[in-house]
Design a protein around this motif. Structure first.
Motif, short mmCIF file in Angstrom:
data_model
loop_
_atom_site.label_atom_id
_atom_site.label_comp_id
_atom_site.label_asym_id
_atom_site.label_seq_id
_atom_site.Cartn_x
_atom_site.Cartn_y
_atom_site.Cartn_z
N ALA A 111 0.82 -1.20 0.00
CA ALA A 111 0.00 0.00 0.00
C ALA A 111 0.86 1.26 0.00
CB ALA A 111 -0.93 -0.01 1.22
N ARG A 112 1.97 1.22 0.75
CA ARG A 112 2.85 2.39 0.80
C ARG A 112 3.50 2.64 -0.56
NH1 ARG A 112 8.01 2.00 1.64
NH2 ARG A 112 7.89 0.04 2.82
N ARG A 113 3.94 1.57 -1.23
CA ARG A 113 4.56 1.74 -2.54
C ARG A 113 3.53 2.22 -3.57
NH1 ARG A 113 7.73 -3.03 -0.83
NH2 ARG A 113 6.16 -4.43 -1.73
N ARG A 114 2.31 1.69 -3.48
CA ARG A 114 1.25 2.12 -4.40
C ARG A 114 0.97 3.61 -4.22
NH1 ARG A 114 -4.28 2.83 -4.41
NH2 ARG A 114 -5.41 2.08 -6.26
N SER A 115 0.90 4.04 -2.98
CA SER A 115 0.67 5.45 -2.70
C SER A 115 1.81 6.32 -3.23
CB SER A 115 0.52 5.65 -1.19
OG SER A 115 0.32 7.01 -0.87
N ALA A 116 3.04 5.83 -3.10
CA ALA A 116 4.20 6.58 -3.59
C ALA A 116 4.15 6.71 -5.11
CB ALA A 116 5.49 5.89 -3.16
N LEU A 117 3.71 5.67 -5.80
CA LEU A 117 3.61 5.72 -7.25
C LEU A 117 2.52 6.68 -7.71
CD1 LEU A 117 3.99 1.89 -7.89
CD2 LEU A 117 5.61 3.64 -8.66
N ILE A 118 1.40 6.69 -7.01
CA ILE A 118 0.32 7.63 -7.33
C ILE A 118 0.79 9.06 -7.10
CG2 ILE A 118 -1.94 8.46 -6.57
CD1 ILE A 118 -2.73 5.54 -6.12
N LEU B 30 11.46 3.83 -6.79
CA LEU B 30 11.14 2.41 -6.79
C LEU B 30 11.54 1.78 -8.12
CD1 LEU B 30 7.54 2.66 -5.26
CD2 LEU B 30 9.59 1.82 -4.09
N THR B 31 11.63 0.48 -8.14
CA THR B 31 11.94 -0.23 -9.38
C THR B 31 10.66 -0.58 -10.12
OG1 THR B 31 11.82 -2.41 -8.34
CG2 THR B 31 13.96 -1.26 -8.27
N ALA B 32 10.81 -0.94 -11.38
CA ALA B 32 9.66 -1.29 -12.20
C ALA B 32 8.91 -2.48 -11.62
CB ALA B 32 10.11 -1.60 -13.64
N ARG B 33 9.64 -3.37 -10.95
CA ARG B 33 8.99 -4.53 -10.32
C ARG B 33 7.87 -4.07 -9.40
NH1 ARG B 33 12.74 -8.11 -6.59
NH2 ARG B 33 13.04 -9.33 -8.50
N TYR B 34 8.13 -3.02 -8.65
CA TYR B 34 7.14 -2.55 -7.71
C TYR B 34 6.00 -1.80 -8.42
CZ TYR B 34 10.29 -3.90 -3.98
OH TYR B 34 11.07 -4.62 -3.11
N PHE B 35 6.30 -1.21 -9.56
CA PHE B 35 5.22 -0.59 -10.33
C PHE B 35 4.21 -1.65 -10.74
CE2 PHE B 35 3.00 0.67 -14.13
CZ PHE B 35 2.70 2.00 -13.92
#
Length: 233
Positions: free
Chosen positions: A35-42, A68-73
Motif C-alpha cells: 500500500a505504501r509503494r502504491r501510494s508513492a507511485l500515485i 522504486l523499481t519497475a517490479r514494484y510498479f
C-alpha cells in the motif's frame, strides 16, 4: 528522487512480496508495504502530470520519481494508463465525498451549490496537482479525456439536483440535462483558467463566480416565472 540502492535485505524483501507471501519485514507487514509503494507511485504520477513541462508519463519516469523499481510498479499497476485512471478516480472520489456532503447540508438551492463548489475548490486549491489532473487542457491523454467525460456526470448531477424543478418547468427534463452540462463546461473552464493563472482572482472570488455560474440560470428563470404569474393576475 533517485532509486534507493539495492541491498541483500531489500532484494529478499522484494522477492518475498513479489511471490505473494507478503511477510512482515522490519516491523512492517507485507500488505502495508504494498500500500505504501502504491501510494508513492500515485503521488509520483501526480507530480509528473502536475508539472508545467509535463511530457509523456512513463513507467521509468514514475518509478524514478517514486524511488522504486519497475517490479514494484507492476506489483500494483498493469500500465501507466491504469495508474492515471486510478489517480483520476481517487481524486474524483475525494471531491465527490466532500462536495456531496456539503451539498446535503445546504438549506436552500444557493446554499447547497455554494457548499458543493466551496468543497471542490478547497480540494483543488489544497493540492493543485489534483486540479490540474481534472481540469488542465494541457493534459490530453485518451485516458484523461475519457475520465473527464465520466466525471462530468457528477458535476452535472449537482446542478440538476438543485435546479431541475425550475428548469423542468421551462425547458423540460431533457433540455435541463443539456443546460446542466453547459454550466459544468463553463465551471470546468473557469477552474482550469484559475489554476493555470490565466485569470487573476482570489479563491473566494472564484467560488463566488462559480456559484453564480451554476445557479443564475435557474434564478433568472424563477424570476421570469414569478413575473409571468404576476402579470397573469
Amino acid at each position: 528522487m533517485g532509486r534507493a540502492p539495492s541491498t541483500p535485505d531489500s532484494r529478499s524483501t522484494a522477492a518475498s512480496d513479489s511471490a505473494g507471501t507478503l511477510r512482515a519485514y522490519g516491523g512492517e507487514g507485507g500488505d502495508t508495504r504494498v500500500a505504501r509503494r502504491r501510494s508513492a507511485l500515485i503521488d509520483a504520477g501526480l507530480d509528473l502530470l502536475g508539472a508545467d513541462d509535463v511530457g509523456a508519463v512513463t513507467v521509468r519516469g514514475v518509478c524514478r520519481r517514486a524511488g522504486l523499481t519497475a517490479r514494484y510498479f507492476y506489483e500494483s499497476f498493469e500500465s501507466v494508463d491504469q495508474l492515471v485512471g486510478v489517480m483520476y478516480d481517487e481524486v474524483i472520489e475525494e471531491i465527490a465525498q466532500a462536495s456531496l456532503a456539503a451539498f446535503s447540508e445546504g438549506a436552500s438551492m444557493r446554499a447547497k451549490v455554494a457548499g458543493a463548489v466551496s468543497a471542490i475548490v478547497d480540494v483543488i486549491d489544497a493540492d493543485r496537482r489534483k486540479g490540474r489532473l481534472l481540469f488542465s487542457q494541457a493534459l490530453l491523454s485518451p485516458v484523461i479525456a475519457a475520465k473527464r467525460m465520466e466525471s462530468t456526470t457528477l458535476f452535472a448531477g449537482l446542478t440538476l439536483q438543485s435546479t431541475s424543478a425550475i428548469l423542468d418547468v421551462h425547458v423540460g427534463p431533457a433540455a435541463a440535462v443539456g443546460v446542466a452540462h453547459y454550466q459544468v463546461g463553463g465551471l470546468s473552464r473557469l477552474l482550469a483558467a484559475w489554476l493555470e493563472g490565466d485569470i487573476d482572482l482570489g479563491k473566494a472570488d472564484v467560488v463566488d463566480l462559480s456559484i453564480a455560474l451554476l445557479v443564475s440560470p435557474a434564478e433568472m428563470l424563477e424570476k421570469s416565472l414569478s413575473r409571468r404569474t404576476g402579470d397573469a393576475d
